[in-house]
Motif scaffolding. Structure first.
Motif, PDB file in Angstrom:
ATOM      1  N   MET A  35       0.867  -1.180   0.000  1.00 25.38           N
ATOM      2  CA  MET A  35       0.000   0.000   0.000  1.00 25.38           C
ATOM      3  C   MET A  35       0.902   1.228   0.000  1.00 25.38           C
ATOM      4  O   MET A  35       1.757   1.370   0.877  1.00 25.38           O
ATOM      5  CB  MET A  35      -0.891   0.012   1.245  1.00 25.38           C
ATOM      6  N   VAL A  36       0.728   2.111  -0.980  1.00 28.66           N
ATOM      7  CA  VAL A  36       1.567   3.306  -1.062  1.00 28.66           C
ATOM      8  C   VAL A  36       0.935   4.466  -0.294  1.00 28.66           C
ATOM      9  O   VAL A  36      -0.262   4.458  -0.011  1.00 28.66           O
ATOM     10  CB  VAL A  36       1.838   3.711  -2.524  1.00 28.66           C
ATOM     11  N   ASP A  37       1.756   5.457  -0.001  1.00 26.06           N
ATOM     12  CA  ASP A  37       1.292   6.629   0.734  1.00 26.06           C
ATOM     13  C   ASP A  37       0.378   7.522  -0.103  1.00 26.06           C
ATOM     14  O   ASP A  37      -0.590   8.067   0.415  1.00 26.06           O
ATOM     15  CB  ASP A  37       2.491   7.468   1.207  1.00 26.06           C
ATOM     16  N   LYS A  38       0.726   7.663  -1.392  1.00 29.48           N
ATOM     17  CA  LYS A  38      -0.028   8.571  -2.260  1.00 29.48           C
ATOM     18  C   LYS A  38      -0.132   7.996  -3.665  1.00 29.48           C
ATOM     19  O   LYS A  38       0.723   7.225  -4.086  1.00 29.48           O
ATOM     20  CB  LYS A  38       0.674   9.929  -2.346  1.00 29.48           C
ATOM     21  N   THR A  39      -1.157   8.416  -4.356  1.00 35.37           N
ATOM     22  CA  THR A  39      -1.235   8.088  -5.781  1.00 35.37           C
ATOM     23  C   THR A  39      -0.574   9.228  -6.555  1.00 35.37           C
ATOM     24  O   THR A  39      -0.378  10.327  -6.026  1.00 35.37           O
ATOM     25  CB  THR A  39      -2.692   7.916  -6.270  1.00 35.37           C
ATOM     26  N   ILE A  40      -0.258   8.960  -7.801  1.00 29.44           N
ATOM     27  CA  ILE A  40       0.436   9.948  -8.619  1.00 29.44           C
ATOM     28  C   ILE A  40      -0.366  11.246  -8.775  1.00 29.44           C
ATOM     29  O   ILE A  40       0.207  12.322  -8.904  1.00 29.44           O
ATOM     30  CB  ILE A  40       0.838   9.352  -9.987  1.00 29.44           C
ATOM     31  N   ASP A  41      -1.664  11.143  -8.713  1.00 32.94           N
ATOM     32  CA  ASP A  41      -2.510  12.340  -8.822  1.00 32.94           C
ATOM     33  C   ASP A  41      -2.436  13.227  -7.585  1.00 32.94           C
ATOM     34  O   ASP A  41      -2.900  14.364  -7.607  1.00 32.94           O
ATOM     35  CB  ASP A  41      -3.962  11.941  -9.094  1.00 32.94           C
ATOM     36  N   GLU A  42      -1.847  12.718  -6.510  1.00 33.34           N
ATOM     37  CA  GLU A  42      -1.753  13.474  -5.257  1.00 33.34           C
ATOM     38  C   GLU A  42      -0.383  14.107  -5.038  1.00 33.34           C
ATOM     39  O   GLU A  42      -0.130  14.695  -3.987  1.00 33.34           O
ATOM     40  CB  GLU A  42      -2.054  12.549  -4.067  1.00 33.34           C
ATOM     41  N   VAL A  43       0.533  13.968  -6.004  1.00 31.98           N
ATOM     42  CA  VAL A  43       1.891  14.486  -5.817  1.00 31.98           C
ATOM     43  C   VAL A  43       2.261  15.492  -6.898  1.00 31.98           C
ATOM     44  O   VAL A  43       1.698  15.491  -7.987  1.00 31.98           O
ATOM     45  CB  VAL A  43       2.947  13.354  -5.779  1.00 31.98           C
ATOM     46  N   SER A  44       3.231  16.324  -6.553  1.00 32.67           N
ATOM     47  CA  SER A  44       3.801  17.288  -7.482  1.00 32.67           C
ATOM     48  C   SER A  44       5.310  17.265  -7.306  1.00 32.67           C
ATOM     49  O   SER A  44       5.801  17.180  -6.167  1.00 32.67           O
ATOM     50  CB  SER A  44       3.265  18.688  -7.179  1.00 32.67           C
ATOM     51  N   ALA A  45       6.044  17.366  -8.386  1.00 33.23           N
ATOM     52  CA  ALA A  45       7.507  17.396  -8.317  1.00 33.23           C
ATOM     53  C   ALA A  45       7.988  18.546  -7.439  1.00 33.23           C
ATOM     54  O   ALA A  45       9.052  18.457  -6.816  1.00 33.23           O
ATOM     55  CB  ALA A  45       8.109  17.493  -9.711  1.00 33.23           C
TER      56      ALA A  45
END
Length: 192
Positions: free
Chosen positions: A54-64
Motif C-alpha cells: 500500500m503506497v502513501d499517495k497516488t500519482i494524482d496526489e503528488v507534485s515534483a
C-alpha cells in the motif's frame, strides 16, 4: 527533505526496500531529515513475486515541486512492470523532476522509464546488462548513451544495471541529498 519512491506494478522488492532502509537508517540513527513517500498509479501495488504494497499517495496526489528527489526501482516484465513504467503520468512526473534538476535515481530497468520519458537523450546511462544486454539496447533506442558500468551518473540522473547495485544507488542518493560524511556514517552503521 523529501524523497518520492515510485512503484509500478511488478516492481522488484529489493530495489524498492533499499531506499526505505537506507533513508530510514539515516533519519533514525543520524538525524537526517529525509522523509520517504511512496507513490504509484494506484493505492495498492503488487510487486514481482506477488508481494502487495500500500503506497502513501497516488500519482494524482503528488507534485515534483514538493520533493527533492525521485527514485524508481526496476521490475519484471512478466509481472506487468512496463504496463505502468511507461504510463504518461509517470513520464510527465519524470520530466518535471528533470526540468527542475532534482535527483532521479533508478535501479536496473527503472532507467527505461526515464529513457522512455525522453530526458536521457544524449545522456549517459545504464540499465540491466545481462542476458545479451537486450535492455541496454532498448535504452539506447530511447536515445541514451549506454555505459556498461554498475552505476552511471549524468548530471541529476543516477542509473544502475542490476538488483545487486541497489544499495550503491541508495547510498549515492543519500550522499547527494545530505553529504559524503553522512552517507559514510550510515553505510558503516549498516555494515557495508
Amino acid at each position: 527533505m523529501k524523497l518520492l519512491v515510485f512503484l509500478t506494478k511488478g516492481f522488484e522488492t529489493i530495489e524498492f526496500s533499499v531506499f526505505i532502509d537506507v533513508m530510514g537508517w539515516a533519519r533514525t540513527d543520524f538525524g537526517c531529515k529525509i522523509d520517504v513517500v511512496t507513490c504509484s498509479l494506484n493505492r495498492r501495488v503488487v510487486s514481482s513475486f506477488n508481494v502487495p504494497v500500500m503506497v502513501d499517495k497516488t500519482i494524482d496526489e503528488v507534485s515534483a515541486d514538493e520533493y527533492d528527489a525521485l527514485a524508481i526501482p526496476g521490475g519484471f516484465e512478466e509481472f506487468g512492470f512496463y504496463e505502468e513504467a511507461y504510463h504518461e503520468k509517470l513520464m510527465d512526473l519524470i520530466r518535471r523532476f528533470d526540468a527542475q534538476k532534482k535527483w532521479i535515481a533508478t535501479v536496473c530497468v527503472g532507467a527505461l522509464a526515464v529513457g522512455k520519458s525522453g530526458v536521457l537523450k544524449g545522456r549517459k546511462a545504464t540499465t540491466y546488462h545481462l542476458r545479451g544486454a537486450h535492455k541496454q539496447k532498448v535504452l539506447q533506442d530511447f536515445g541514451a548513451i549506454v555505459v556498461n558500468e554498475p552505476i552511471v551518473v549524468d548530471d541529476n540522473i543516477i542509473t544502475s544495471y542490476c538488483p545487486q547495485t541497489s544499495y550503491g544507488v541508495a547510498f549515492l542518493l543519500l550522499e547527494k541529498l545530505t553529504s559524503y560524511h553522512e552517507m559514510c556514517l550510515v553505510k558503516e552503521a549498516m555494515g557495508f
